[in-house]
Design a protein around this motif. Structure first.
Motif, PDB file in Angstrom:
ATOM      1  N   GLN A  34     -38.295  58.605   2.421  1.00 55.63           N
ATOM      2  CA  GLN A  34     -39.438  58.702   3.319  1.00 55.63           C
ATOM      3  C   GLN A  34     -38.974  58.736   4.777  1.00 55.63           C
ATOM      4  O   GLN A  34     -39.465  59.530   5.585  1.00 55.63           O
ATOM      5  CB  GLN A  34     -40.379  57.505   3.095  1.00 55.63           C
ATOM      6  CG  GLN A  34     -41.589  57.487   4.005  1.00 55.63           C
ATOM      7  CD  GLN A  34     -42.546  58.638   3.705  1.00 55.63           C
ATOM      8  OE1 GLN A  34     -42.595  59.128   2.582  1.00 55.63           O
ATOM      9  NE2 GLN A  34     -43.267  59.096   4.713  1.00 55.63           N
ATOM     10  N   HIS A  52     -37.509  62.130   5.568  1.00 56.84           N
ATOM     11  CA  HIS A  52     -38.582  63.106   5.786  1.00 56.84           C
ATOM     12  C   HIS A  52     -39.175  62.957   7.185  1.00 56.84           C
ATOM     13  O   HIS A  52     -39.416  63.957   7.874  1.00 56.84           O
ATOM     14  CB  HIS A  52     -39.648  62.926   4.721  1.00 56.84           C
ATOM     15  CG  HIS A  52     -40.776  63.905   4.837  1.00 56.84           C
ATOM     16  ND1 HIS A  52     -40.636  65.281   4.583  1.00 56.84           N
ATOM     17  CD2 HIS A  52     -42.081  63.727   5.200  1.00 56.84           C
ATOM     18  CE1 HIS A  52     -41.788  65.870   4.793  1.00 56.84           C
ATOM     19  NE2 HIS A  52     -42.690  64.949   5.160  1.00 56.84           N
ATOM     20  N   HIS A  81     -31.043  70.613   4.046  1.00 57.18           N
ATOM     21  CA  HIS A  81     -31.088  70.168   5.426  1.00 57.18           C
ATOM     22  C   HIS A  81     -30.028  70.898   6.249  1.00 57.18           C
ATOM     23  O   HIS A  81     -30.294  71.369   7.381  1.00 57.18           O
ATOM     24  CB  HIS A  81     -30.874  68.653   5.476  1.00 57.18           C
ATOM     25  CG  HIS A  81     -30.609  68.132   6.857  1.00 57.18           C
ATOM     26  ND1 HIS A  81     -29.377  67.661   7.246  1.00 57.18           N
ATOM     27  CD2 HIS A  81     -31.405  68.066   7.958  1.00 57.18           C
ATOM     28  CE1 HIS A  81     -29.421  67.320   8.510  1.00 57.18           C
ATOM     29  NE2 HIS A  81     -30.662  67.541   8.972  1.00 57.18           N
ATOM     30  N   ARG A 135     -38.655  70.728   2.115  1.00 59.74           N
ATOM     31  CA  ARG A 135     -39.728  69.832   1.674  1.00 59.74           C
ATOM     32  C   ARG A 135     -39.832  69.838   0.155  1.00 59.74           C
ATOM     33  O   ARG A 135     -40.051  68.782  -0.472  1.00 59.74           O
ATOM     34  CB  ARG A 135     -41.063  70.260   2.285  1.00 59.74           C
ATOM     35  CG  ARG A 135     -41.228  69.844   3.725  1.00 59.74           C
ATOM     36  CD  ARG A 135     -42.615  70.260   4.206  1.00 59.74           C
ATOM     37  NE  ARG A 135     -42.872  69.758   5.543  1.00 59.74           N
ATOM     38  CZ  ARG A 135     -43.979  70.005   6.227  1.00 59.74           C
ATOM     39  NH1 ARG A 135     -44.939  70.754   5.675  1.00 59.74           N
ATOM     40  NH2 ARG A 135     -44.149  69.511   7.438  1.00 59.74           N
ATOM     41  N   GLU A 184     -37.045  67.814  -1.248  1.00 57.44           N
ATOM     42  CA  GLU A 184     -37.254  66.379  -0.945  1.00 57.44           C
ATOM     43  C   GLU A 184     -38.304  65.785  -1.859  1.00 57.44           C
ATOM     44  O   GLU A 184     -38.176  64.651  -2.334  1.00 57.44           O
ATOM     45  CB  GLU A 184     -37.646  66.242   0.524  1.00 57.44           C
ATOM     46  CG  GLU A 184     -37.668  64.805   1.029  1.00 57.44           C
ATOM     47  CD  GLU A 184     -39.028  64.182   0.930  1.00 57.44           C
ATOM     48  OE1 GLU A 184     -39.126  62.929   0.924  1.00 57.44           O
ATOM     49  OE2 GLU A 184     -40.021  64.940   0.803  1.00 57.44           O
TER      50      GLU A 184
END
Length: 957
Positions: A83, A86, A146, A185, A188
């Motif tokens: 989290q 992100h 990333h 995203r 993730e």
């Protein structure tokens, strides 16, 4: 579980009390096992079960807490790290987009902060990649996404940006960013889902471990319970039956069956207990035989003690009668002789005899009371009595003694609470008399104060009577001797003050018998306080008559150098509605009056430092503004020279009852306030010493001396007397003649007093006489016998004239008594004032009333003549108001209250509207009544100055 002892009981015959069959669980002839051996197997089973449960719980703890718990914690941390990663990526993208659009350097700050946060989070994620290969792959894909976003879009964009106005290039650049970031995203989200799945699996595994552990524990507990139940049943079969046998044997012994024995079976300990119980039964059987023998001896000793107690009681009654009978003659004839004309030397000798006789009587009373208490004969009555009345009676009785010692004897009653209680008033009076008498005896200067307080609640009164003195005090190491019999604090006190040392001991026992006690607080050389605390039931409330002693509207100047007495007087007067102005001495009183303080009456003490009360009264009479101020003297002195109270309108002796103080102040305040003139009334009037009517009295007495004494008493009291020598003659005399009162001796020949009283009550008479038992006995049984026979009251030998007069006054003043033909008391004179004036002495008393009588007719004639004058002024000395004022003062001072009220109405008459005809008629009628009353009073006093009807003068203190 209860089946085993029942089955065992049924197997043993009820009649077999000597032995019990061995229990089937034990082989015949085998050695009994100790109880600890029998208890070992259940204990081992229980310990095994507890161990299994404990190990199971320990394994669960190791599995759940360190292993699964740590795994769940790790997955929670990974979720938080993802989290945070992100959020760091969002901060980077947001900052770069803002910078791309605005080209402002400040938008690069979120980007830089996100880069730093992401590095920290990536380092934390890298530490977990070895825990799970699949999860490590997910995290590697996330790191690659990333890096791709950073290499393919971030770095090229930071290296060169399109122009600000080139919208197409700018839109293309943002599209590339969105595609790369959306790819990040998605990866993730997959990583986070994988972490959540693993965490849910760890939680499920943890719950499974807990459930398995619980099932293992329950199963283990059930197995242990089953094993314990079997072991307990076997133990119960070996322990309960012999235990029940021992219990039954003990219950039989406790119930009195000393032949019952217990069977010796079961464990070794239970066998020993049964043997001990059987030995106890043998010992109890032997002790029972010994107790029976001793009980027979004690019964014989008790019978002997009861015979000795009866002999002691009989001796006490006999000695009481034999001692009091001659003492009655000694004291009575001394009183009679003191009422005759004597020389000073003869009077002194007789007063010494009377004082010694009183001391001897007090000693006899103390010894007899103590003997009654020791013999358990102290019976308390339960009748209504007035606490305040008892306190004031005792204070007035001992006031002359206190005055002779130079002491102020004061009474302080707190509040207006209910003081009518139920109890033994005579015994309470005895306690108060002892305490006050001691206080006066051991106080050489200062004062003695009787302070009564009480709290009423739930129909009871918790009262405390404190006797406070300023005497010698008692040291702490001597207080323990206070309430000992025949003991005082030390030998020197006994030599200096005398006494038997029984008064306080008797008082304490009486107080405790009444449910209270006596407490002492004392300081050597300062004084003592004896406090009687009682809790008594309240008597039924009696409605009060409308008060005629109210002092509302009067301002009173009270002068006394004693702060204690000043406070008491203020309290007594304020209760009746007066407004009190206090002064601590004569100079202070004069200063108050000089400042213009107006008062209606002044109440003055006599002996005060700096300026005595009589000197202050003379100063007040000499002042124009206070020349006519009514003055009341309150003094501790029993006798005073006439010149010391010449300026006073009334005189009272300490301690003074509140009602009498209020009546006196109201009577002297007739001048100055209309309320005072109209409020006197007849309330509180007392009978004059002369009897209301002459009684016919029958004296039943076998002792000639006592009979002669009673005859002398009755003759002096104005009653007629007939004497008989035994009870049978008394019954015949009552049957043949008519008598108002019978004085019945207790022990007489032929027929005793109790039998004679019962016989008189059975006679067919139209009117039964009042019968008073005259007895020297101190036993309650003798009094009870007289009451049951029909006696109305008791007179205890030795009888004093005042006691006899009080008893006969109950007959003459009783509303049920027939109205006699003899003239009643002169109602035109106030009895209270007449009694006060008797304190002046017989000669002065007769002189005052003689002089008043000689001037009365002339004074009334002068008023009538002045009223006939055609015109006159109020200021004329010969006017009706001035003449009425003079007659009013002398009439009020001598007790002619009604005549003084008539004069007051004439004193305020208006000459312009003179209408005194009716008033003058009333004046003449009152003059006639007063003349008749004074003439009868002077005739009763006689030429020798002594009141022939009243005997020795009785002065109320």
């Amino acid at each position: 579980m209860d089946r085993h002892p029942v089955a065992f009981k049924e197997a043993v015959p009820a009649a077999d009390t000597g032995s019990v069959l061995p229990h089937p669980a034990r082989r015949p002839g085998a050695e009994p096992l100790p109880l600890r051996v029998l208890l070992r197997r259940p204990l081992l089973v229980a310990l095994s079960g507890v161990s299994v449960v404990a190990l199971t719980l320990l394994g669960l703890a190791v599995l759940v807490v360190p292993v699964l718990g740590n795994r769940i914690t790790t997955y929670d941390q990974m979720s938080r790290a993802l989290q945070d990663s992100h959020v760091a990526m969002l901060n980077q993208e947001t900052g770069l987009r803002g910078y791309l659009i605005t080209r402002e350097a400040r938008f690069l700050q979120p980007y830089e902060a996100g880069v730093a946060d992401l590095k920290q989070v990536d380092a934390e994620i890298a530490s977990w990649t070895g825990a799970d290969a699949e999860l490590a792959g997910r995290l590697a894909e996330l790191t690659a996404a990333h890096q791709r976003w950073t290499q393919d879009w971030v770095r090229p964009m930071l290296a060169g940006q399109p122009a600000v106005g080139d919208a197409v290039a700018l839109a293309e650049l943002l599209r590339q960013d969105k595609a790369l970031f959306d790819h990040y995203r998605a990866i993730e989200a997959q990583a986070r889902a994988a972490v959540g799945e693993r965490r849910a699996g760890a939680m499920a595994l943890q719950q499974l471990a807990l459930y398995a552990g619980a099932l293992v524990g329950v199963g283990t507990a059930a197995a242990v319970a089953a094993v314990l139940r079997g072991a307990y049943r076997r133990l119960e079969a070996q322990v309960v039956p012999p235990t029940q046998e021992v219990r039954d044997a003990l219950a039989a012994l406790a119930a009195g069956d000393l032949t019952r024995r217990a069977g010796e079976s079961g464990s070794a300990e239970l066998r020993r207990i049964a043997a001990d119980v059987n030995a106890l039964g043998d010992a109890l059987q032997e002790r029972n035989e010994l107790v029976a023998t001793r009980e027979r001896d004690l019964v014989a000793a008790r019978d002997e003690a009861e015979r000795a107690g009866q002999a002691k009681t009989a001796f006490l009654a006999t000695m009481s009668h034999e001692i009091r009978t001659p003492l009655n003659a000694v004291l009575g004839l001394t009183d009679v002789l003191l009422a005759t004309d004597l020389t000073d030397e003869q009077r002194g000798h007789l007063e010494t005899v009377a004082g010694s006789g009183d001391s001897l009587l007090s000693l006899i009373n103390d010894i007899l009371d103590f003997s009654k208490i020791e013999a358990g004969e102290l019976d308390l009555e339960a009748a209504p009595f007035d606490l305040v009345g008892v306190v004031y009676d005792v204070a007035q009785l001992l006031a002359p003694t206190a005055s002779g010692a130079g002491l102020d004897l004061l009474v302080d009653v707190a509040g207006d609470g209910p003081w009518q209680v139920v109890g033994d008033g005579s015994r309470f009076r005895q306690v108060v008399t002892n305490l006050v008498g001691n206080a006066v005896k051991f106080t050489s200067e200062g004062h003695v104060v009787l302070r009564l307080t009480g709290t009423a609640a739930e129909g009871r009164l918790q009262c405390r009577l404190s006797v406070v003195d300023t005497g010698i005090g008692i040291s702490p190491d001597q207080r323990h001797r206070l309430f000992r019999s025949f003991s005082q604090v030390d030998a020197s006190v006994t030599r200096s003050y005398g006494g038997t040392g029984l008064g306080l001991a008797i008082s304490q026992r009486i107080a405790r018998a009444m449910g209270g006690d006596i407490q002492v607080h004392s300081e050597l050389g300062v004084g003592s306080t004896f406090t009687v605390a009682l809790d008594l039931p309240l008597a039924p409330a009696v409605p009060d008559d409308p008060s005629a002693d109210g002092l509302a509207g009067l301002r009173l100047l009270v002068v006394d150098d004693s702060p204690t007495n000043l406070r008491i007087l203020e309290h007594q007067l304020a209760r009746h509605g007066a407004e009190c102005i206090l002064a601590g001495g004569g100079p202070a009183a004069l200063e108050l009056l000089d400042r213009g303080t107006g008062v209606d009456v002044a109440v003055l003490d006599l002996d005060m430092p700096g300026m005595d009360g009589d000197v202050l009264a003379a100063r007040l009479r000499a002042r124009p503004g206070t020349a006519d101020l009514p003055l009341v003297l309150v003094s501790s002195s029993a006798t005073l020279p006439a010149e010391r109270y010449a300026h006073f309108d009334a005189r009272l002796n300490k301690p003074v009852r509140p009602e009498r103080l209020a009546r006196t102040v109201r009577s002297v305040a007739l001048r100055g306030r209309t309320e005072g003139a109209n409020g006197g009334g007849e309330r509180g009037r007392l009978a004059l010493p002369a009897p209301a009517r002459s009684l016919r009295v029958l004296v039943a007495e076998d002792n000639a001396v006592n009979a002669q004494l009673m005859s002398l008493y009755l003759r002096q009291l104005g009653h007629r007397c007939t004497h008989v020598g035994d009870g049978e003659q008394a019954v015949d005399a009552v049957l043949r003649g008519t008598y108002d009162v019978v004085l019945m001796d207790a022990q007489m020949p032929v027929l005793g007093g109790v039998e004679a009283t019962a016989a008189i009550r059975l006679l067919p008479l139209a009117t039964q006489p009042r019968i008073y038992a005259v007895t020297a006995s101190v036993l309650a049984a003798d009094r009870t016998a007289f009451l049951e026979a029909g006696a109305d009251g008791f007179l205890t030998k030795p009888i004093r004239m005042a006691t006899l007069r009080d008893a006969l006054d109950e007959v003459t003043l009783s509303p049920d008594a027939p109205v006699a033909a003899e003239p009643g008391p002169p109602a035109a004179l106030d009895p209270e004032t007449v009694e006060d004036l008797r304190d002046l002495g017989d000669d002065a008393f007769a002189h005052l009333y003689t002089r008043y009588l000689t001037t009365l007719d002339d004074a009334v004639a002068a008023i009538v003549a002045a009223a006939d004058r055609p015109s006159w002024s109020v200021d004329d000395e010969g006017s009706v108001p001035r003449l009425a004022h003079g007659l009013k003062g002398s009439s009020a001072a001598l007790g002619a209250t009604a005549l003084a009220q008539v004069c007051h109405s004439l004193e305020t008459v208006d000459p312009a509207t003179l209408a005194v005809g009716d008033t003058l008629a009333v004046l003449d009628r009152e003059r006639s009544r007063v003349r008749t009353a004074v003439t009868e009073l002077l005739a009763a006093v006689g030429p020798g100055g002594r009141d022939r009807a009243a005997g020795p003068p009785t002065i109320e203190r």
